[in-house]
Design a protein around this motif. Structure first.
Motif, mmCIF file in Angstrom:
data_model
loop_
_atom_site.group_PDB
_atom_site.id
_atom_site.type_symbol
_atom_site.label_atom_id
_atom_site.label_comp_id
_atom_site.label_asym_id
_atom_site.label_seq_id
_atom_site.Cartn_x
_atom_site.Cartn_y
_atom_site.Cartn_z
ATOM 1 N N MET A 1 52.872 30.125 -3.759
ATOM 2 C CA MET A 1 52.303 28.791 -3.589
ATOM 3 C C MET A 1 52.947 28.071 -2.403
ATOM 4 S SD MET A 1 52.294 25.719 -6.412
ATOM 5 C CE MET A 1 51.585 24.097 -6.062
ATOM 6 N N ALA A 2 54.273 28.137 -2.324
ATOM 7 C CA ALA A 2 54.980 27.477 -1.227
ATOM 8 C C ALA A 2 54.589 28.072 0.121
ATOM 9 C CB ALA A 2 56.488 27.586 -1.436
ATOM 10 N N LEU B 1 53.587 21.065 -2.020
ATOM 11 C CA LEU B 1 54.655 21.917 -1.508
ATOM 12 C C LEU B 1 56.001 21.429 -2.051
ATOM 13 C CD1 LEU B 1 55.741 24.211 0.161
ATOM 14 C CD2 LEU B 1 55.618 22.744 2.195
ATOM 15 N N GLY B 2 56.146 20.116 -2.174
ATOM 16 C CA GLY B 2 57.352 19.573 -2.797
ATOM 17 C C GLY B 2 57.527 20.076 -4.224
ATOM 18 N N VAL B 3 56.427 20.120 -4.975
ATOM 19 C CA VAL B 3 56.486 20.639 -6.340
ATOM 20 C C VAL B 3 56.934 22.098 -6.340
ATOM 21 C CG1 VAL B 3 55.105 21.226 -8.373
ATOM 22 C CG2 VAL B 3 54.769 19.020 -7.231
ATOM 23 N N ALA B 4 56.329 22.900 -5.475
ATOM 24 C CA ALA B 4 56.677 24.315 -5.419
ATOM 25 C C ALA B 4 58.143 24.511 -5.024
ATOM 26 C CB ALA B 4 55.761 25.036 -4.428
ATOM 27 N N GLU B 5 58.598 23.750 -4.024
ATOM 28 C CA GLU B 5 59.993 23.875 -3.590
ATOM 29 C C GLU B 5 60.945 23.468 -4.717
ATOM 30 O OE1 GLU B 5 60.936 25.339 -1.055
ATOM 31 O OE2 GLU B 5 59.676 24.971 0.686
ATOM 32 N N ARG B 6 60.585 22.443 -5.446
ATOM 33 C CA ARG B 6 61.428 22.016 -6.571
ATOM 34 C C ARG B 6 61.531 23.113 -7.626
ATOM 35 N NH1 ARG B 6 58.934 17.091 -9.400
ATOM 36 N NH2 ARG B 6 57.564 18.733 -10.189
ATOM 37 N N GLY C 1 66.522 20.033 -1.704
ATOM 38 C CA GLY C 1 66.476 19.270 -0.455
ATOM 39 C C GLY C 1 65.119 19.342 0.216
ATOM 40 N N ALA C 2 64.542 20.529 0.253
ATOM 41 C CA ALA C 2 63.214 20.697 0.853
ATOM 42 C C ALA C 2 62.168 19.948 0.047
ATOM 43 C CB ALA C 2 62.866 22.186 0.923
ATOM 44 N N ALA C 3 62.286 19.974 -1.280
ATOM 45 C CA ALA C 3 61.338 19.253 -2.125
ATOM 46 C C ALA C 3 61.387 17.757 -1.825
ATOM 47 C CB ALA C 3 61.649 19.511 -3.593
ATOM 48 N N TYR C 4 62.591 17.234 -1.726
ATOM 49 C CA TYR C 4 62.757 15.807 -1.438
ATOM 50 C C TYR C 4 62.068 15.417 -0.123
ATOM 51 C CZ TYR C 4 65.108 11.456 -0.124
ATOM 52 O OH TYR C 4 65.364 10.183 0.277
#
Length: 294
Positions: free
Chosen positions: A37-38, A58-63, A69-72
């Motif tokens: 997904m990311a 993408l923030g959700v996937a990174e989290r 940090g990437a999600a934020y």
């Protein structure tokens, strides 16, 4: 959480438009394939770098991948586009709330104002307000969410959190008990209920609920430990042995040392176990769990 392989990424020969990319990405998310997904969303952003939906998800996937940090940064970028979709605002706002970012409040408040009849918006805003100390306002939002969906166990859990943070422990116990009834497979409200019952001088009920919650959360070391100490303090030796062994089997590092310390207190007898639970373990556990972001 399952992290999928890149082999499950959809065929990349299609024309990359935001809507199509997002649809494919959400299917991957539903399957728990956060890595794919990311990757797909990152490729979509190459063609449309300011799309708030691609950024938010993408923030959700990174989290989910543990890349906090990437999600934020993705949640911040999504909100910088000034979206007016309440669902997007709720998702990104809740993401920022985990980092104590003040922009979370505006996003969540705006979502609740734009969609007052949506359970998710009222729940997310109420949960945020609870942990920021605005407890009267939090309860108003959570009561509104409960009226919209009285059978949602998460809402009852969050109502219990707000009551507990306000010092209304009897009301908190009632809300957590309701949450356990509505979501019998969820151990989180049962552990909270057990801790609140200990605080209200109901040790046997508290020990029982902690044991029930711990069994539903087999990888939660602290829950097993709390249940073991509570059982020992009430003289339920067999249950105490079961729970401390469950904790020992999954504990590592500092957790393992804490388990051994708790076991020593249990061996010293009910009074020592109870004192260690009340003075050293339970207060911090309750506070930390109440403040955990949903």
């Amino acid at each position: 959480m399952r992290v999928g392989s890149r082999s499950s990424v959809p065929d990349r020969s299609f024309q990359p438009d935001a809507e199509g990319v997002l649809g494919r990405a959400l299917v991957l998310g539903d399957d728990g394939d956060w890595e794919a997904m990311a990757l797909l969303l990152s490729e979509g952003l190459e063609a449309d770098p300011d799309d708030p939906y691609l950024l938010c998800w993408l923030g959700v996937a990174e989290r989910e991948l543990g890349n906090e940090g990437a999600a934020y940064e993705r949640f911040k970028q999504a909100l910088a586009q000034e979206p007016d979709d309440p669902h997007l605002l709720t998702t990104a706002g809740a993401g920022l709330a985990a980092f104590d970012d003040p922009d979370a409040e505006r996003a969540l408040r705006t979502a609740a104002l734009l969609a007052p009849e949506e359970v998710a918006t009222r729940l997310a805003y109420g949960a945020y307000l609870s942990r920021e100390g605005y407890l009267d306002d939090a309860l108003k939002e959570l009561e509104a969410a409960a009226e919209l969906d009285p059978e949602d166990g998460v809402i009852s859990t969050e109502r219990g959190v707000a009551y507990a943070l306000a010092g209304k422990l009897e009301e908190a116990a009632d809300a957590f008990e309701e949450a356990a009834r509505l979501a019998p497979g969820d151990g989180w409200p049962r552990v909270l209920l057990g801790l609140v019952l200990l605080e209200t001088a109901r040790p046997e009920e508290g020990a029982g609920e902690l044991a029930n919650g711990a069994r539903l959360r087999p990888s939660d070391v602290e829950a097993q430990l709390l249940a073991a100490l509570a059982a020992a303090a009430t003289g339920w030796d067999d249950l105490a042995v079961e729970m401390i062994e469950r904790a020992r089997q999954i504990a590592t590092g500092l957790d393992a040392a804490t388990v051994e310390e708790a076991d020593d207190r249990i061996l010293d007898g009910p009074d020592t176990a109870g004192r260690f639970l009340r003075e050293s373990v339970a207060p911090g556990a309750l506070r930390d769990r109440l403040m955990a972001r949903p």
